[in-house]
Motif scaffolding. Structure first.
Motif, PDB file in Angstrom:
ATOM      1  N   ALA A   1       0.835  -1.201   0.000  1.00 23.74           N
ATOM      2  CA  ALA A   1       0.000   0.000   0.000  1.00 23.74           C
ATOM      3  C   ALA A   1       0.874   1.257   0.000  1.00 23.74           C
ATOM      4  CB  ALA A   1      -0.936  -0.011   1.203  1.00 23.74           C
ATOM      5  N   GLN A   2       2.008   1.203   0.693  1.00 27.02           N
ATOM      6  CA  GLN A   2       2.945   2.337   0.685  1.00 27.02           C
ATOM      7  C   GLN A   2       3.458   2.607  -0.720  1.00 27.02           C
ATOM      8  OE1 GLN A   2       5.736   0.944   3.771  1.00 27.02           O
ATOM      9  NE2 GLN A   2       5.644   3.048   4.512  1.00 27.02           N
ATOM     10  N   VAL A   3       3.865   1.556  -1.428  1.00 25.96           N
ATOM     11  CA  VAL A   3       4.381   1.711  -2.792  1.00 25.96           C
ATOM     12  C   VAL A   3       3.292   2.241  -3.708  1.00 25.96           C
ATOM     13  CG1 VAL A   3       5.292   0.464  -4.800  1.00 25.96           C
ATOM     14  CG2 VAL A   3       6.155  -0.046  -2.513  1.00 25.96           C
ATOM     15  N   ALA A   4       2.084   1.693  -3.579  1.00 22.02           N
ATOM     16  CA  ALA A   4       0.968   2.143  -4.417  1.00 22.02           C
ATOM     17  C   ALA A   4       0.662   3.611  -4.155  1.00 22.02           C
ATOM     18  CB  ALA A   4      -0.269   1.280  -4.156  1.00 22.02           C
ATOM     19  N   ALA A   5       0.649   4.013  -2.905  1.00 22.77           N
ATOM     20  CA  ALA A   5       0.353   5.411  -2.566  1.00 22.77           C
ATOM     21  C   ALA A   5       1.389   6.361  -3.163  1.00 22.77           C
ATOM     22  CB  ALA A   5       0.279   5.573  -1.053  1.00 22.77           C
ATOM     23  N   LYS A   6       2.654   5.951  -3.174  1.00 21.70           N
ATOM     24  CA  LYS A   6       3.708   6.795  -3.745  1.00 21.70           C
ATOM     25  C   LYS A   6       3.626   6.854  -5.269  1.00 21.70           C
ATOM     26  CE  LYS A   6       7.144   6.332  -0.115  1.00 21.70           C
ATOM     27  NZ  LYS A   6       8.488   5.864   0.235  1.00 21.70           N
ATOM     28  N   ALA A   7       3.178   5.762  -5.897  1.00 20.92           N
ATOM     29  CA  ALA A   7       3.182   5.666  -7.359  1.00 20.92           C
ATOM     30  C   ALA A   7       1.973   6.340  -8.011  1.00 20.92           C
ATOM     31  CB  ALA A   7       3.229   4.202  -7.790  1.00 20.92           C
ATOM     32  N   LEU A   8       0.881   6.486  -7.274  1.00 25.36           N
ATOM     33  CA  LEU A   8      -0.346   7.020  -7.863  1.00 25.36           C
ATOM     34  C   LEU A   8      -0.363   8.541  -7.847  1.00 25.36           C
ATOM     35  CD1 LEU A   8      -2.980   4.599  -6.323  1.00 25.36           C
ATOM     36  CD2 LEU A   8      -1.874   4.469  -8.548  1.00 25.36           C
ATOM     37  N   ALA A   9      -1.190   9.091  -8.734  1.00 26.09           N
ATOM     38  CA  ALA A   9      -1.346  10.538  -8.812  1.00 26.09           C
ATOM     39  C   ALA A   9      -2.110  11.062  -7.603  1.00 26.09           C
ATOM     40  CB  ALA A   9      -2.095  10.904 -10.095  1.00 26.09           C
ATOM     41  N   GLN A  10      -1.936  12.344  -7.327  1.00 30.51           N
ATOM     42  CA  GLN A  10      -2.666  12.994  -6.232  1.00 30.51           C
ATOM     43  C   GLN A  10      -4.160  12.832  -6.483  1.00 30.51           C
ATOM     44  OE1 GLN A  10      -0.781  15.563  -4.277  1.00 30.51           O
ATOM     45  NE2 GLN A  10      -2.443  16.069  -2.910  1.00 30.51           N
ATOM     46  N   GLY A  11      -4.907  12.508  -5.438  1.00 27.95           N
ATOM     47  CA  GLY A  11      -6.357  12.330  -5.568  1.00 27.95           C
ATOM     48  C   GLY A  11      -6.769  10.885  -5.774  1.00 27.95           C
ATOM     49  N   SER A  12      -5.809   9.989  -6.032  1.00 26.96           N
ATOM     50  CA  SER A  12      -6.115   8.574  -6.154  1.00 26.96           C
ATOM     51  C   SER A  12      -6.290   7.978  -4.760  1.00 26.96           C
ATOM     52  CB  SER A  12      -4.997   7.828  -6.889  1.00 26.96           C
ATOM     53  OG  SER A  12      -4.855   8.331  -8.189  1.00 26.96           O
ATOM     54  N   VAL A  13      -6.930   6.810  -4.692  1.00 25.86           N
ATOM     55  CA  VAL A  13      -7.250   6.200  -3.408  1.00 25.86           C
ATOM     56  C   VAL A  13      -6.632   4.811  -3.318  1.00 25.86           C
ATOM     57  CG1 VAL A  13      -9.137   5.376  -1.940  1.00 25.86           C
ATOM     58  CG2 VAL A  13      -9.434   7.447  -3.301  1.00 25.86           C
ATOM     59  N   VAL A  14      -6.005   4.527  -2.178  1.00 26.84           N
ATOM     60  CA  VAL A  14      -5.503   3.189  -1.883  1.00 26.84           C
ATOM     61  C   VAL A  14      -6.291   2.679  -0.684  1.00 26.84           C
ATOM     62  CG1 VAL A  14      -3.531   1.805  -1.161  1.00 26.84           C
ATOM     63  CG2 VAL A  14      -3.190   3.731  -2.718  1.00 26.84           C
ATOM     64  N   VAL A  15      -6.982   1.547  -0.874  1.00 30.74           N
ATOM     65  CA  VAL A  15      -7.741   0.925   0.206  1.00 30.74           C
ATOM     66  C   VAL A  15      -7.003  -0.354   0.590  1.00 30.74           C
ATOM     67  CG1 VAL A  15      -9.950  -0.071   0.902  1.00 30.74           C
ATOM     68  CG2 VAL A  15      -9.901   1.852  -0.707  1.00 30.74           C
ATOM     69  N   ALA A  16      -6.495  -0.394   1.814  1.00 32.56           N
ATOM     70  CA  ALA A  16      -5.747  -1.553   2.313  1.00 32.56           C
ATOM     71  C   ALA A  16      -6.588  -2.230   3.394  1.00 32.56           C
ATOM     72  CB  ALA A  16      -4.406  -1.113   2.868  1.00 32.56           C
ATOM     73  N   VAL A  17      -6.877  -3.536   3.216  1.00 35.83           N
ATOM     74  CA  VAL A  17      -7.760  -4.260   4.120  1.00 35.83           C
ATOM     75  C   VAL A  17      -7.052  -5.496   4.650  1.00 35.83           C
ATOM     76  CG1 VAL A  17      -9.974  -5.463   4.286  1.00 35.83           C
ATOM     77  CG2 VAL A  17      -9.743  -3.503   2.753  1.00 35.83           C
ATOM     78  N   ASP A  18      -7.170  -5.730   5.953  1.00 40.55           N
ATOM     79  CA  ASP A  18      -6.623  -6.928   6.564  1.00 40.55           C
ATOM     80  C   ASP A  18      -7.347  -7.180   7.875  1.00 40.55           C
ATOM     81  OD1 ASP A  18      -3.509  -8.388   6.189  1.00 40.55           O
ATOM     82  OD2 ASP A  18      -4.820  -8.918   7.843  1.00 40.55           O
ATOM     83  N   LEU A  19      -7.311  -8.424   8.338  1.00 38.55           N
ATOM     84  CA  LEU A  19      -7.869  -8.744   9.650  1.00 38.55           C
ATOM     85  C   LEU A  19      -6.994  -8.170  10.760  1.00 38.55           C
ATOM     86  CD1 LEU A  19      -8.944 -12.447   9.075  1.00 38.55           C
ATOM     87  CD2 LEU A  19     -10.406 -10.422   9.115  1.00 38.55           C
ATOM     88  N   LEU A  20      -5.717  -8.035  10.495  1.00 37.80           N
ATOM     89  CA  LEU A  20      -4.782  -7.453  11.456  1.00 37.80           C
ATOM     90  C   LEU A  20      -4.839  -5.931  11.348  1.00 37.80           C
ATOM     91  CD1 LEU A  20      -1.712  -9.754  10.839  1.00 37.80           C
ATOM     92  CD2 LEU A  20      -3.355  -9.891  12.710  1.00 37.80           C
ATOM     93  N   PRO A  21      -4.575  -5.226  12.433  1.00 33.67           N
ATOM     94  CA  PRO A  21      -4.566  -3.754  12.351  1.00 33.67           C
ATOM     95  C   PRO A  21      -3.399  -3.268  11.485  1.00 33.67           C
ATOM     96  CG  PRO A  21      -4.077  -4.522  14.598  1.00 33.67           C
ATOM     97  CD  PRO A  21      -4.340  -5.725  13.766  1.00 33.67           C
ATOM     98  N   ILE A  22      -3.654  -2.185  10.756  1.00 37.26           N
ATOM     99  CA  ILE A  22      -2.646  -1.562   9.890  1.00 37.26           C
ATOM    100  C   ILE A  22      -2.562  -0.090  10.273  1.00 37.26           C
ATOM    101  CG2 ILE A  22      -1.965  -1.047   7.515  1.00 37.26           C
ATOM    102  CD1 ILE A  22      -3.880  -3.266   6.620  1.00 37.26           C
ATOM    103  N   ARG A  23      -1.347   0.377  10.525  1.00 39.80           N
ATOM    104  CA  ARG A  23      -1.156   1.807  10.806  1.00 39.80           C
ATOM    105  C   ARG A  23      -1.491   2.611   9.563  1.00 39.80           C
ATOM    106  NH1 ARG A  23       3.905   0.002  11.916  1.00 39.80           N
ATOM    107  NH2 ARG A  23       4.744   1.549  10.482  1.00 39.80           N
TER     108      ARG A  23
END
Length: 84
Positions: free
Chosen positions: A59-81
């Motif tokens: 999700a970190q890599v995706a957030a850096k690679a996408l244009a401003q205004g794009s959305v990264v949704v990261a889902v897991d059963l474990l908590p994610i900062r």
């Protein structure tokens, strides 16, 4: 039968590089390599869904690679900062 705890090899070069560059996991380099080869994350990509996302390296890599205004949704059963 109990599961064995995962052992972190702190001498692994990818682990060390990930920590130095602020990534949450060494798997972040794999997504960067896949993106370089197949150009999956482009400026026209608007939404990325990352399933089983903990600890959040991809999700970190995706957030850096996408244009401003794009959305990264990261889902897991474990908590994610939150990714900043």
């Amino acid at each position: 039968m109990p599961k064995k705890a995962k052992r972190v090899d702190r001498s692994d070069k990818w682990y060390v590089l990930a920590k130095e560059q602020g990534y949450r996991s060494r798997a972040a380099f794999k997504l960067a390599q896949i993106n370089k080869e197949f150009n999956l994350l482009t400026s026209s990509t608007r939404v990325v869904l990352d399933l089983c996302a903990a600890p959040g390296g991809w999700a970190q890599v995706a957030a850096k690679a996408l244009a401003q205004g794009s959305v990264v949704v990261a889902v897991d059963l474990l908590p994610i900062r939150p990714i900043t």
